[in-house]
Design an enzyme around this catalytic site. Structure first.
Site, PDB file in Angstrom:
ATOM      1  N   SER A   1     -11.115  20.646  23.606  1.00  0.00           N
ATOM      2  CA  SER A   1     -10.232  20.553  22.443  1.00  0.00           C
ATOM      3  C   SER A   1     -10.251  19.142  21.854  1.00  0.00           C
ATOM      4  O   SER A   1      -9.881  18.952  20.702  1.00  0.00           O
ATOM      5  CB  SER A   1      -8.803  20.898  22.856  1.00  0.00           C
ATOM      6  OG  SER A   1      -8.358  19.961  23.818  1.00  0.00           O
TER       7      SER A   1
ATOM      8  N   CYS B   1      -6.477  19.304  34.005  1.00  0.00           N
ATOM      9  CA  CYS B   1      -6.690  19.196  32.566  1.00  0.00           C
ATOM     10  C   CYS B   1      -7.633  18.009  32.408  1.00  0.00           C
ATOM     11  O   CYS B   1      -7.388  16.945  32.995  1.00  0.00           O
ATOM     12  CB  CYS B   1      -5.382  18.934  31.831  1.00  0.00           C
ATOM     13  SG  CYS B   1      -5.641  18.438  30.105  1.00  0.00           S
TER      14      CYS B   1
HETATM   15  N1  DGL Z   1      -8.744  19.091  28.087  1.00  0.00           N
HETATM   16  C1  DGL Z   1      -7.989  20.299  27.922  1.00  0.00           C
HETATM   17  C2  DGL Z   1      -7.783  20.945  29.273  1.00  0.00           C
HETATM   18  O1  DGL Z   1      -8.510  20.634  30.213  1.00  0.00           O
HETATM   19  C3  DGL Z   1      -6.749  20.022  27.134  1.00  0.00           C
HETATM   20  C4  DGL Z   1      -6.232  21.206  26.425  1.00  0.00           C
HETATM   21  C5  DGL Z   1      -5.331  20.895  25.264  1.00  0.00           C
HETATM   22  O2  DGL Z   1      -5.865  20.571  24.193  1.00  0.00           O
HETATM   23  O3  DGL Z   1      -4.116  21.027  25.413  1.00  0.00           O
HETATM   24  O4  DGL Z   1      -6.927  21.787  29.450  1.00  0.00           O
END
Ligand code: DGL
Length: 279
Positions: A12, A192
């Site tokens: 994202s 995340c």
């Molecule tokens: N890097 C994304 C993940 O691992 C973030 C997701 C988001 O944009 O909230 O979940």
């Protein structure tokens, strides 16, 4: 010779770069193409359908650029979209592969806990999907898995505000809450890909006996093993050690932020993605 392409990385926003860096360290020979959907981040608070559509648009964009293998370097996308993409969409793209980050983490991280109790810190979307408890139940059934959503952490990273006193106070509060709720957990998995950016601050507020684990290395090792088992796919991967970046945000902002977050200079191209791929 089959058609060749770079290995695609999708997130994202900036978080997937934490995984890309670890993969490039282990597998430097390949070409890489990174796509950050920064204009639409964060994904973590969006509905299942929206995350699915955005993720599939991103993957298709990478396919159009010639990628034969795409890594969803995003837990939220892996949790909400990976399985359907693999089972449905890839029927129209035989010979291409899409892999995620949840399974490699669940396969490898349980064994790090001495108390057999871990906390997965993740976005709301990942937590609600229950992907981690389900995957741990398969690969590490004796591990007790708690999940804790930290919905502000991705916006703090994307905006750079994690460096401000307010941002750090918020992170600290979340960690104290986790410690209070799950006193026996001795492993905190950063579920995340944005969160490793916060690791220095997290290490400062988390006691030494708790192991804070980022996913980059386990994803890299598991990709290396996957490629050893799939030599037909390796033949479709371009080598040349190059890395290119695409973003749905302004390219100059992207380049500047990558430098602030990772100390890394890069050139990015701004693209628009939609239902039909690149506009
Ligand atoms: N890097 C994304 C993940 O691992 C973030 C997701 C988001 O944009 O909230 O979940």
């Amino acid at each position: 010779m089959p058609k060749q392409g770079p290995i695609g990385f999708f997130d994202s926003g900036y978080g997937g770069i934490t995984v890309l860096r670890a993969v490039r360290l282990l597998l430097p020979e390949y070409n890489y193409l990174y796509l950050g959907d920064n204009a639409r981040a964060p994904y973590g608070t969006r509905s299942f359908d929206v995350v699915y559509d955005y993720t599939w648009q991103g993957v298709r964009t990478l396919f159009e650029q010639g990628c034969q293998l795409v890594i969803l370097a995003c837990n939220t996308a892996s949790a909400k979209a990976l399985r359907s993409i693999q089972q449905k969409e890839l029927l129209d793209y035989p010979g291409r592969r899409v892999l995620g980050v949840v399974r490699p983490s669940a396969e490898n991280i349980g064994k790090l806990s001495k108390t057999n109790e871990i906390v997965v810190l993740a976005t709301e979307g990942t937590v609600k999907s229950a992907s981690y408890p389900m995957e741990f139940a398969k690969f590490s059934p004796s591990t007790k898995v708690h999940q804790h959503a930290c919905p502000m952490w991705v916006p703090l990273v994307e905006s750079g505000e994690y460096r401000t006193p307010e941002g750090q106070l918020m992170i600290q509060k979340n960690i104290h809450e986790v410690r209070r709720l799950y006193p026996n957990a001795d492993v905190y998995l950063l579920g995340c890909t944005h969160y490793p950016v916060l690791e220095p601050f997290l290490q400062a507020v988390i006691e030494d006996q708790i192991h804070v684990v980022s996913q980059g290395e386990v994803v890299a090792t598991s990709l290396e093993r996957y490629l050893k088992r799939h030599s037909w796919l390796v033949r479709k991967l371009q080598t040349g050690r190059s890395v290119q970046y695409m973003t749905t945000e302004n390219a100059v902002i992207f380049e500047r932020r990558v430098f602030e977050l990772f100390g890394q200079r890069c050139r990015a191209e701004q693209i628009k993605i939609s239902d039909n791929g690149i506009d």
